[in-house]
Design a protein around this motif. Structure first.
Motif, PDB file in Angstrom:
ATOM      1  N   GLN A  16       3.554  21.533  -3.711  1.00 15.05           N
ATOM      2  CA  GLN A  16       2.982  20.616  -4.695  1.00 15.05           C
ATOM      3  C   GLN A  16       2.695  19.252  -4.072  1.00 15.05           C
ATOM      4  OE1 GLN A  16       5.713  20.580  -8.015  1.00 15.05           O
ATOM      5  NE2 GLN A  16       5.473  22.772  -8.390  1.00 15.05           N
ATOM      6  N   SER A  17       3.596  18.809  -3.204  1.00 18.26           N
ATOM      7  CA  SER A  17       3.395  17.532  -2.514  1.00 18.26           C
ATOM      8  C   SER A  17       2.175  17.609  -1.599  1.00 18.26           C
ATOM      9  CB  SER A  17       4.635  17.169  -1.695  1.00 18.26           C
ATOM     10  OG  SER A  17       4.408  16.019  -0.909  1.00 18.26           O
ATOM     11  N   GLN A  18       2.077  18.694  -0.854  1.00 19.78           N
ATOM     12  CA  GLN A  18       0.927  18.873   0.042  1.00 19.78           C
ATOM     13  C   GLN A  18      -0.376  18.868  -0.750  1.00 19.78           C
ATOM     14  OE1 GLN A  18       2.242  18.213   3.236  1.00 19.78           O
ATOM     15  NE2 GLN A  18       1.009  19.924   3.982  1.00 19.78           N
ATOM     16  N   ALA A  19      -0.379  19.561  -1.879  1.00 18.94           N
ATOM     17  CA  ALA A  19      -1.585  19.633  -2.714  1.00 18.94           C
ATOM     18  C   ALA A  19      -1.941  18.242  -3.245  1.00 18.94           C
ATOM     19  CB  ALA A  19      -1.377  20.609  -3.867  1.00 18.94           C
ATOM     20  N   ALA A  20      -0.926  17.476  -3.680  1.00 19.28           N
ATOM     21  CA  ALA A  20      -1.174  16.129  -4.202  1.00 19.28           C
ATOM     22  C   ALA A  20      -1.755  15.215  -3.133  1.00 19.28           C
ATOM     23  CB  ALA A  20       0.120  15.537  -4.751  1.00 19.28           C
ATOM     24  N   PRO A 111       1.072   9.167  -7.923  1.00 21.07           N
ATOM     25  CA  PRO A 111      -0.194   9.748  -8.370  1.00 21.07           C
ATOM     26  C   PRO A 111      -0.829  10.640  -7.300  1.00 21.07           C
ATOM     27  CG  PRO A 111      -0.437   7.407  -7.905  1.00 21.07           C
ATOM     28  CD  PRO A 111       1.022   7.698  -7.847  1.00 21.07           C
ATOM     29  N   SER A 112      -1.468  11.722  -7.734  1.00 20.98           N
ATOM     30  CA  SER A 112      -2.193  12.600  -6.821  1.00 20.98           C
ATOM     31  C   SER A 112      -3.539  11.977  -6.466  1.00 20.98           C
ATOM     32  CB  SER A 112      -2.413  13.967  -7.466  1.00 20.98           C
ATOM     33  OG  SER A 112      -1.186  14.591  -7.780  1.00 20.98           O
ATOM     34  N   GLY A 113      -4.116  12.464  -5.384  1.00 23.88           N
ATOM     35  CA  GLY A 113      -5.474  12.045  -5.054  1.00 23.88           C
ATOM     36  C   GLY A 113      -5.541  11.122  -3.857  1.00 23.88           C
ATOM     37  N   GLY A 114      -6.719  10.529  -3.662  1.00 20.14           N
ATOM     38  CA  GLY A 114      -6.973   9.703  -2.493  1.00 20.14           C
ATOM     39  C   GLY A 114      -6.919   8.217  -2.771  1.00 20.14           C
ATOM     40  N   GLU A 115      -7.566   7.449  -1.906  1.00 17.69           N
ATOM     41  CA  GLU A 115      -7.469   5.990  -1.922  1.00 17.69           C
ATOM     42  C   GLU A 115      -7.797   5.371  -3.273  1.00 17.69           C
ATOM     43  OE1 GLU A 115      -9.334   2.204   0.624  1.00 17.69           O
ATOM     44  OE2 GLU A 115      -9.972   4.256   1.028  1.00 17.69           O
ATOM     45  N   ILE A 316       0.115  -2.020  -6.965  1.00 17.05           N
ATOM     46  CA  ILE A 316      -0.371  -0.666  -7.207  1.00 17.05           C
ATOM     47  C   ILE A 316       0.586   0.373  -6.635  1.00 17.05           C
ATOM     48  CG2 ILE A 316      -2.769  -1.457  -7.227  1.00 17.05           C
ATOM     49  CD1 ILE A 316      -3.136  -0.092  -4.496  1.00 17.05           C
ATOM     50  N   ASP A 317       0.664   1.492  -7.335  1.00 20.96           N
ATOM     51  CA  ASP A 317       1.398   2.666  -6.874  1.00 20.96           C
ATOM     52  C   ASP A 317       0.377   3.517  -6.128  1.00 20.96           C
ATOM     53  OD1 ASP A 317       3.286   4.620  -6.521  1.00 20.96           O
ATOM     54  OD2 ASP A 317       3.642   5.002  -8.648  1.00 20.96           O
ATOM     55  N   VAL A 318       0.494   3.572  -4.809  1.00 17.84           N
ATOM     56  CA  VAL A 318      -0.524   4.194  -3.967  1.00 17.84           C
ATOM     57  C   VAL A 318      -0.541   5.710  -4.168  1.00 17.84           C
ATOM     58  CG1 VAL A 318      -1.266   4.542  -1.576  1.00 17.84           C
ATOM     59  CG2 VAL A 318      -0.347   2.325  -2.297  1.00 17.84           C
ATOM     60  N   ALA A 319      -1.741   6.281  -4.243  1.00 17.79           N
ATOM     61  CA  ALA A 319      -1.882   7.721  -4.447  1.00 17.79           C
ATOM     62  C   ALA A 319      -1.434   8.502  -3.215  1.00 17.79           C
ATOM     63  CB  ALA A 319      -3.334   8.071  -4.785  1.00 17.79           C
ATOM     64  N   ALA A 320      -1.022   9.742  -3.451  1.00 16.73           N
ATOM     65  CA  ALA A 320      -0.410  10.578  -2.417  1.00 16.73           C
ATOM     66  C   ALA A 320      -1.276  10.717  -1.171  1.00 16.73           C
ATOM     67  CB  ALA A 320      -0.090  11.958  -3.001  1.00 16.73           C
ATOM     68  N   ALA A 328       7.089   8.515   1.276  1.00 16.33           N
ATOM     69  CA  ALA A 328       7.203   9.347   0.078  1.00 16.33           C
ATOM     70  C   ALA A 328       6.694   8.589  -1.144  1.00 16.33           C
ATOM     71  CB  ALA A 328       8.655   9.766  -0.146  1.00 16.33           C
ATOM     72  N   ARG A 329       6.681   7.266  -1.045  1.00 19.12           N
ATOM     73  CA  ARG A 329       6.061   6.404  -2.074  1.00 19.12           C
ATOM     74  C   ARG A 329       5.738   5.072  -1.398  1.00 19.12           C
ATOM     75  NH1 ARG A 329       8.036   6.875  -7.664  1.00 19.12           N
ATOM     76  NH2 ARG A 329       5.954   6.864  -8.573  1.00 19.12           N
ATOM     77  N   LYS A 330       4.622   4.489  -1.815  1.00 18.89           N
ATOM     78  CA  LYS A 330       4.233   3.192  -1.263  1.00 18.89           C
ATOM     79  C   LYS A 330       3.653   2.332  -2.367  1.00 18.89           C
ATOM     80  CE  LYS A 330       0.635   2.775   1.587  1.00 18.89           C
ATOM     81  NZ  LYS A 330      -0.170   2.712   2.818  1.00 18.89           N
ATOM     82  N   TYR A 331       4.107   1.072  -2.408  1.00 15.98           N
ATOM     83  CA  TYR A 331       3.523   0.079  -3.296  1.00 15.98           C
ATOM     84  C   TYR A 331       2.726  -0.901  -2.444  1.00 15.98           C
ATOM     85  CZ  TYR A 331       7.176   1.705  -6.525  1.00 15.98           C
ATOM     86  OH  TYR A 331       8.008   2.460  -7.320  1.00 15.98           O
ATOM     87  N   ASP A 332       1.485  -1.158  -2.839  1.00 13.86           N
ATOM     88  CA  ASP A 332       0.686  -2.207  -2.211  1.00 13.86           C
ATOM     89  C   ASP A 332       0.575  -3.386  -3.170  1.00 13.86           C
ATOM     90  OD1 ASP A 332       0.237  -0.711   0.038  1.00 13.86           O
ATOM     91  OD2 ASP A 332      -1.894  -0.345  -0.344  1.00 13.86           O
ATOM     92  N   ILE A 333       0.521  -4.575  -2.598  1.00 16.03           N
ATOM     93  CA  ILE A 333       0.187  -5.758  -3.377  1.00 16.03           C
ATOM     94  C   ILE A 333      -1.147  -6.277  -2.861  1.00 16.03           C
ATOM     95  CG2 ILE A 333       0.858  -8.062  -4.110  1.00 16.03           C
ATOM     96  CD1 ILE A 333       3.740  -7.354  -3.686  1.00 16.03           C
TER      97      ILE A 333
END
Length: 425
Positions: A16-20, A111-115, A316-320, A328-333
């Motif tokens: 599921q992580s790979q797919a996201a 969140p799933s998806g790209g940039e 922002i909560d950066v997409a996968a 495993a999770r990244k926040y950008d400002i």
């Protein structure tokens, strides 16, 4: 590297992580098959070696007239053991190659998806408005003598620059303000190496799909770092850490180098996206169960500084698909840049869970006395790029720039940066 136990016990979570992320799901099944082959080959090797040991004792006790035939059989068995050992080694390497290609499993809620699929968590501050036509940071920088882009290109090529006069002072003020914040928050200051060995760069996860962003010196087999995170992640490699009194927290000050391959035409004007810059990077080694709380702390330190500088920003909560392999999770400002009418990234902070620590063998001792990988986290606390948002946000009609109050003690009390009007910086 992901946890092999998680791979065996909950492969669906990794799929599921790979797919996201938009990565290969099939890679998980390939790694599972390689793990089965690896364990079977190790078992086969150990069984044969046990048989060899037993047979060796028999040979030692055999009568002289029996030994000749037994020695020949022992040699044949030794050849089988050697071949089995090689099969086990090959299977181990195949497994490590496959499992090492799987990105860190994302945390729940990412969140799933790209940039473009990030989630905005909050916007802070008020977007600046002007009763005059605002200048961009390049024009402002030239007016106040903050940097010299032409001579930077003459000396080093595109996307290099000189920080001059107030520009150099502003950067040092920013870095020292951030350093004081780090000290007040319990971080140990570090000035880190900017050249690292391949095993350290690989261990942090930077030699994957974005390896073309990294400068490499083949004659020395060393990499130039794009962040002090790399050196700080390697600082405790192959060590057992005592986290009984709390996390290990470091603030690494370094020059950073990035090739910015594939970003032609994007944010290339001025000093927003360059090949060399300075940065103060937070890095934490923590117990795995404390990683998510530590992540929010790093984010709060970043927000404290940006708020104190009077900048309008969003978190922002950066997409996968935009995390990179280690996070495993990244926040950008991202701060609002008035002349671009958009937000631009100023900081990021990543929770790498145990991914980097497994690759670099940074461990702690559990209550049972066994060792387990720590969690690592990182986050930018100040960098050259911040000057862009500061100049554009705090500009005035005559081309002068109001200095944010927290920076003034580091600039000799300077409140306003005036245009040079022909004077040298």
């Amino acid at each position: 590297m992901i946890d092999p136990v998680l791979l065996r016990e909950n492969p669906e979570a990794i799929k599921q992580s790979q797919a996201a992320r938009g990565d290969s799901v099939e890679l998980v099944d390939q790694a599972l098959a390689a793990d089965v082959e690896r364990r079977a080959s190790i078992t086969d090797f150990e069984n044969l070696r046990a048989s060899q040991n037993t047979f060796g004792k028999r040979v030692a006790k055999a009568a002289p007239d029996e030994k000749k035939a037994l020695v020949a059989e022992a040699q044949s068995l030794a050849a089988e053991v050697k071949a089995a050992g090689q099969r086990a080694t090959d299977a181990e390497q195949q497994f490590l190659a496959l499992v090492g290609s799987i990105a860190n499993p994302i945390l729940p809620g990412v969140p799933s998806g790209g940039e473009e699929n990030f989630i905005t968590l909050r916007e802070v501050g008020t977007r600046p408005t002007f009763d005059f036509e605002p200048r961009d940071h390049v024009e402002l920088g030239e007016l106040i003598g903050a940097f010299d882009l032409q001579r930077g290109a003459k000396v080093s090529g595109a996307r290099f620059y000189f920080l001059t006069g107030i520009g150099a002072r502003l950067e040092l003020a920013l870095m020292n303000l951030a350093l004081q914040k780090a000290l007040d928050s319990g971080f140990t200051p570090m000035i880190t190496p900017t050249l690292v060995r391949p095993e350290i760069m690989r261990g942090t996860g930077f030699l994957g799909e974005h390896a073309d962003e990294i400068y490499y010196l083949p004659a020395d087999d060393l990499y130039l770092t794009g962040t002090s995170e790399v050196a700080l992640a390697g600082y405790h490699s192959d060590e057992i850490l005592d986290l009984s009194e709390g996390p290990y927290r470091y603030a690494g000050w370094s020059t950073c180098y990035r090739r910015e391959a594939g970003s032609g035409g994007k944010d290339t004007r001025g000093i927003l996206r360059v090949h060399q810059f300075n940065k103060l990077e937070m890095f934490s080694y923590v117990l795995p169960e404390e990683a998510e709380a530590e992540h929010l702390k790093l984010l709060s330190y970043q927000e404290d500084l940006l708020t104190s500088l009077g900048l309008n920003y969003r978190v922002i909560d950066v997409a996968a698909g935009d995390l990179g392999s280690s996070a495993a999770r990244k926040y950008d400002i991202e701060a609002w840049v008035p002349t671009q009418d958009t937000f631009r990234e100023l900081t990021s902070t990543s929770n790498c869970t145990t991914y980097q620590a497994r690759r670099l063998d940074a461990r702690y001792r559990t209550e049972s006395g066994r060792t387990a990988p720590v969690s690592t986290l990182n986050g930018t606390l100040a960098t050259t790029r911040w000057i862009v948002a500061i100049l554009e946000t705090h500009q005035r009609a005559d081309g002068s720039v109001l200095v944010p109050e927290p920076l003034r003690p580091y600039l000799g009390g300077l409140e306003v940066v005036e245009p040079l009007n022909g004077r040298r910086p």
